[in-house]
Design an enzyme around this catalytic site. Structure first.
Site, mmCIF file in Angstrom:
data_model
loop_
_atom_site.group_PDB
_atom_site.id
_atom_site.type_symbol
_atom_site.label_atom_id
_atom_site.label_comp_id
_atom_site.label_asym_id
_atom_site.label_seq_id
_atom_site.Cartn_x
_atom_site.Cartn_y
_atom_site.Cartn_z
ATOM 1 N N GLN A 1 0.238 -1.154 0.495
ATOM 2 C CA GLN A 1 -0.399 0.014 0.237
ATOM 3 C C GLN A 1 1.192 1.119 0.304
ATOM 4 O OE1 GLN A 1 -3.394 -0.193 -0.727
ATOM 5 N NE2 GLN A 1 -2.944 -1.819 0.242
ATOM 6 N N CYS B 1 -9.119 -8.396 4.544
ATOM 7 C CA CYS B 1 -8.912 -9.367 5.067
ATOM 8 C C CYS B 1 -7.748 -8.606 6.520
ATOM 9 C CB CYS B 1 -7.518 -9.564 3.181
ATOM 10 S SG CYS B 1 -8.275 -9.684 2.007
HETATM 11 N N1 PMP Z 1 -0.648 -6.229 1.992
HETATM 12 C C1 PMP Z 1 -1.073 -5.436 2.192
HETATM 13 C C2 PMP Z 1 -1.241 -4.650 3.187
HETATM 14 C C3 PMP Z 1 -1.972 -5.157 0.733
HETATM 15 O O1 PMP Z 1 -3.011 -4.471 0.911
HETATM 16 C C4 PMP Z 1 -2.605 -6.903 -0.118
HETATM 17 C C5 PMP Z 1 -3.625 -6.658 -0.939
HETATM 18 N N2 PMP Z 1 -4.676 -6.708 -0.209
HETATM 19 C C6 PMP Z 1 -1.630 -7.525 0.449
HETATM 20 C C7 PMP Z 1 -0.040 -7.460 1.706
HETATM 21 C C8 PMP Z 1 -2.015 -8.906 -0.684
HETATM 22 O O2 PMP Z 1 -0.997 -8.308 -1.560
HETATM 23 P P1 PMP Z 1 -1.404 -9.566 -3.092
HETATM 24 O O3 PMP Z 1 -2.696 -9.678 -2.893
HETATM 25 O O4 PMP Z 1 -1.031 -8.640 -4.219
HETATM 26 O O5 PMP Z 1 -0.585 -10.848 -2.631
#
Ligand code: PMP
Length: 421
Positions: free
Chosen positions: A218, A379
């Site tokens: 982010q 999440c």
């Molecule tokens: N870390 C953070 C802070 C996130 O916001 C996200 C995705 N929402 C992820 C990790 C995971 O990223 P990705 O799904 O692209 O592997």
């Protein structure tokens, strides 16, 4: 020179303003209608939209340049290899890494973290050892460490945060005992927008000889990242949240650490020589890139970085700060609305709950007006638990968002209150 902030931006003559209308033309999807209304895309923390140059780079690669890398001696394979390695050097410059061998192409942040947990983690963590994470981590940042701790007999320790969504740095220091093998924290929280004081946190960990991994998923889309100035040991980000394609992400690691670490996956491209008796691994970065990589997506990520870096970064950041200020001020007076997260430093993201109205209902009402919001626990169930809410509605901004789009969001929240309140 006067530093640019939201106030100076508003006072600035047009030439010194971020030209949102102009950049919006570069994003084909922003011209479309959703439910008969112009799309208002406020779910950038989940994934960002792609400028035309990224879409064209993918199209050009598959139309004219497609071949496998690091293998053939034919023209196209040599071209594809050169383009793939050029993309790596582009990412190196984007992160200000010392060497392009420190840039590993992976599928995304999640894979990058799993790579570190399974290689660095498994080779270093012994029974009783500890990994320190923060209370605002994404599951990508919790689960791989839990799996590692389970496998190795280690322990996960959590840095707590206050009601504003800032980490408690005294508590953090107290957690750093001689059993800690790694600090793994997020640069910016996806649920709260908190920008953590990572430079200071790294210095504190390093003073005790503990390496630090930063989740930049982010942060990379919003702030300039300099891994050498931060002195982090590992850094990760995802292409798809940084205006590039899905299926590509980055793990940066200091060369000395990457060289010591065992490989992640076995397969082609990560070997120097192989017999049935013994395999000699390739040097970094190839050691960590088994099998055919996402060649087109690496090239698409290069185009995304090119695009991002052609923008005026200080103006872009000031524009995003202004969007955050406007959204915070316009939402705050709505009766029954509670903002979740008011950290000292935030990126452009607002998370909120409405008394007696489920976040999903806010999302559904907004969607009818063509507004894309995130509604749920993002999440980040431990974050929701910390604030005592089951879910929030989240609007997350990118440089192509406008004041009018935030006004549309505010109107949708008012409508949700009328309908469900
Ligand atoms: N870390 C953070 C802070 C996130 O916001 C996200 C995705 N929402 C992820 C990790 C995971 O990223 P990705 O799904 O692209 O592997």
């Amino acid at each position: 020179m006067t530093p640019l902030n939201a106030e100076t931006l508003l006072a600035a003559p047009a030439a010194n303003r971020f030209d949102v209308a102009r950049v919006r033309e570069d994003f084909p999807i922003l011209q479309r209608l959703v439910n008969g209304r112009p799309l208002v895309y406020l779910d950038n923390a989940a994934t960002s939209q792609k400028p035309r140059t990224v879409i064209e780079a993918l199209n050009r690669y598959y139309s004219m340049e497609n071949a496998n890398v690091h293998r053939g001696v034919h023209y196209l394979s040599e071209q594809a290899t050169a383009a793939y390695e050029r993309a790596r050097r582009r990412v190196q410059r984007f992160l200000h890494a010392r060497d392009s061998s420190e840039i590993i192409f992976v599928r995304g942040t999640t894979e990058a973290i799993n790579l570190v947990a399974n290689t660095y983690g498994r080779s270093r963590v012994r029974p009783g050892d500890e990994i320190v994470v923060s209370a605002m981590e994404h599951p990508s940042y919790i689960v791989p460490w839990q799996m590692l701790c389970e496998a190795q007999g280690g322990r996960l320790r959590v840095i707590p945060m206050n009601d504003a969504g800032d980490l408690l740095l005294d508590e953090y220091e107290r957690l750093l005992n001689p059993r800690v093998r790694l600090v793994a924290v997020t640069h910016v929280s996806n649920a709260l927008g908190t920008m953590n004081p990572v430079k200071e946190m790294i210095a504190v960990a390093h003073a005790r000889g503990i390496p630090v991994l930063l989740d930049g998923a982010q942060a990379a889309p919003h702030r300039e990242v300099d891994v050498q100035a931060l002195d982090c040991d590992f850094y990760t980000f995802s292409g798809h949240k940084t205006f590039g394609p899905t299926g590509i992400g980055i793990l940066y690691g200091k060369a000395a650490l990457l060289e010591e670490m065992p490989p992640f996956q076995g397969g082609g491209d990560m070997i120097r020589s192989v017999t049935f008796e013994r395999t000699e691994y390739a040097p970094i970065p190839a050691k960590f890139e088994a099998g055919t990589p996402s060649i087109a997506d690496a090239i698409g990520l290069e185009a995304a970085i090119d695009y991002l870096e052609r923008l005026d970064r200080p103006l872009m950041e000031a524009h995003e700060a202004e969007l955050l200020r406007h959204a915070t001020e316009a939402l705050a007076p709505i009766p029954g609305l509670r903002m979740i997260g008011a950290a000292r430093e935030k990126t452009g993201l607002v998370s909120f709950v409405l008394d007696g109205i489920h976040a999903h209902d806010v999302g559904t009402i907004a969607d009818r007006d063509g507004i894309a919001l995130r509604a749920g626990h993002h999440c980040a169930q431990p974050v929701m638990e910390r604030f005592g809410v089951p879910a929030t509605a989240r609007a997350s901004f990118a440089f192509y968002n406008t004041h009018e789009e935030i006004d549309a969001l505010v109107a949708a929240v008012h409508r949700a209150r009328q309908i469900f309140g």
